[in-house]
Design an enzyme around this catalytic site. Structure first.
Site, PDB file in Angstrom:
ATOM      1  CG  PHE A 199      51.357  34.684  35.285  1.00  0.00           C
ATOM      2  CD1 PHE A 199      50.317  33.455  34.923  1.00  0.00           C
ATOM      3  CD2 PHE A 199      51.927  35.304  34.614  1.00  0.00           C
ATOM      4  CE1 PHE A 199      50.170  33.288  33.417  1.00  0.00           C
ATOM      5  CE2 PHE A 199      51.688  35.000  33.016  1.00  0.00           C
ATOM      6  CZ  PHE A 199      50.747  34.158  32.736  1.00  0.00           C
ATOM      7  CE  LYS A 243      41.209  32.784  37.447  1.00  0.00           C
ATOM      8  NZ  LYS A 243      42.225  33.600  36.822  1.00  0.00           N
ATOM      9  NE  ARG A 300      39.882  39.353  34.967  1.00  0.00           N
ATOM     10  CZ  ARG A 300      40.237  38.726  33.725  1.00  0.00           C
ATOM     11  NH1 ARG A 300      40.457  39.493  32.818  1.00  0.00           N
ATOM     12  NH2 ARG A 300      40.538  37.479  33.822  1.00  0.00           N
ATOM     13  CG  HIS A 348      40.005  31.198  32.533  1.00  0.00           C
ATOM     14  ND1 HIS A 348      41.265  31.280  31.815  1.00  0.00           N
ATOM     15  CD2 HIS A 348      39.498  30.181  31.459  1.00  0.00           C
ATOM     16  CE1 HIS A 348      41.689  30.548  30.938  1.00  0.00           C
ATOM     17  NE2 HIS A 348      40.299  29.946  30.640  1.00  0.00           N
TER      18      HIS A 348
END
Length: 373
Positions: free
Chosen positions: A143, A97, A191, A200
């Site tokens: 979301f 992303k 992360r 993703h």
């Protein structure tokens, strides 16, 4: 008995304009190969040691180079190979992303260390409509709006990953969806390390197939376009040997750390005709021409557009002398000194003449890329 794997492989013979089929045998103990001509029912290549082919390169759908022949692996050659090598193989989408694109080099290194193989890669910029289409299954979720806004806020890098249990392995590498939770429970995950949503991950075989088709459609000319400007730019190619050796992440990190803007990125499998066309200006000029051409089509390469004023000159200096041995003596901090092996396998190609920067970028991102702008 000696361990042996078998694949059916196609090779296009440009001289005869024929598609020839072989059974390719690979012996991992001594890294030797053997080829059997299926149509003629006879040995084409007797068992010969060939260290440039690795076991991890052998999977259906891949293209490998054996003594300068580009072979497309179309199927397993026997039940043993299908069971041993193919039963756990999966493809999945890793979508980096916008907030994690600057960390792309680090993420590629993590993938490589986990024995994941990058088989396709492309930088693109999604519109809001495209982002909504990609996340359509989450449209009713609270979301959804935030997902769409993030995904369309800047360039993303779509990657097709291949490996044993690739879907679950990539999910584990990525860590919990909540980055705060990931930092506490899985600090070594992507992360957890970067503190962002980062990427993703496909959650099933069906989802992976659908999402890969979204970014890498089977029909040429479709899918999200690349991000190349094709102005004020120069071309950089991370060569096949460097990609195979897992150096792409380190090279991308070095380029970014030096302050260069990577404005477009795509993985290409260059065939012999295109390699000859691209390197035509070197034919009869440099003695390494044949080796350069052979290297470029020996496996997947990653092509970059480096954007900025005066970039062709400054980036060429950053790459260093073409001969990596000379580069290590004279300019030890350049890309070729750090990651190259010799004058042919010198890690990267860069545009030599400033006036050729746009032409080389256009060759890949407009002519060879069916999704070019």
């Amino acid at each position: 008995m000696e361990d042996r794997y078998a694949f059916l492989a196609d090779w296009y013979d440009p001289c005869a304009d024929l598609l020839r089929r072989y059974k390719l045998f690979y012996y991992p103990n001594d890294r030797s190969v053997e080829m059997f001509d299926v149509r003629k029912h006879k040995i084409f290549l007797r068992k010969t040691k060939y260290e440039n082919l690795l076991l991890r390169d052998l999977f259906v759908g891949n293209r490998v180079s054996v003594f300068s022949r580009q072979l497309n692996l179309i199927d397993y050659g026997d039940p043993y190979t299908a069971t041993k090598l193919g039963s756990k193989k999966q493809r999945t989408l890793a979508l980096i992303k916008p907030d994690a694109v600057p960390k792309l080099g680090d993420i590629l290194e993590i993938m490589y260390e986990a024995d994941m193989i990058v088989t396709k890669a492309k930088m693109t910029k999604l519109t809001c409509v495209e982002a909504k289409d990609f996340y359509a299954e989450h449209e009713s979720k609270p979301f959804f709006k935030d997902l769409v806004e993030l995904l369309s806020s800047g360039p993303v890098v779509a990657i097709e990953l291949m490996g044993d249990e690739a879907i679950s392995v990539w999910q584990q590498l990525l860590g919990p969806a909540d980055s705060a939770k990931a930092q506490k429970e899985a600090p070594l995950s992507i992360r957890g390390q970067f503190g962002t949503d980062a990427a993703h991950a496909s959650d099933s075989v069906t989802a992976a197939a659908r999402e890969l088709e979204f970014f890498f459609p089977s029909k040429a000319g479709e899918g999200p376009p690349n991000t190349a400007y094709c102005t004020d730019c120069t071309c950089c190619i991370i060569k096949p040997h460097a990609v195979s050796d897992g150096l792409a992440g380190k090279i991308l990190n070095a380029i970014s750390a030096a302050g260069f803007e990577i404005s477009a990125l795509k993985m290409f499998n260059v065939d012999q005709a295109n390699a000859e066309e691209f390197y035509e200006v070197y034919k009869g000029v440099v003695i390494e021409y044949y080796g350069m051409k052979t290297e470029l089509c020996s496996g997947p390469c990653i092509v970059l557009e480096i954007h900025g004023s005066d970039t062709p000159k400054t980036f060429r200096e950053f790459c260093g002398p073409a001969d990596s041995d000379i580069a290590r003596h004279l300019r030890p901090n350049t890309l070729r000194a750090l990651f190259g092996k010799d004058k042919v396998q010198n890690a990267v190609h860069c545009t030599d003449l400033p006036e050729d920067g746009v032409l080389e970028v256009e060759y890949f991102f407009k002519i060879l890329d069916g999704c070019g702008q």
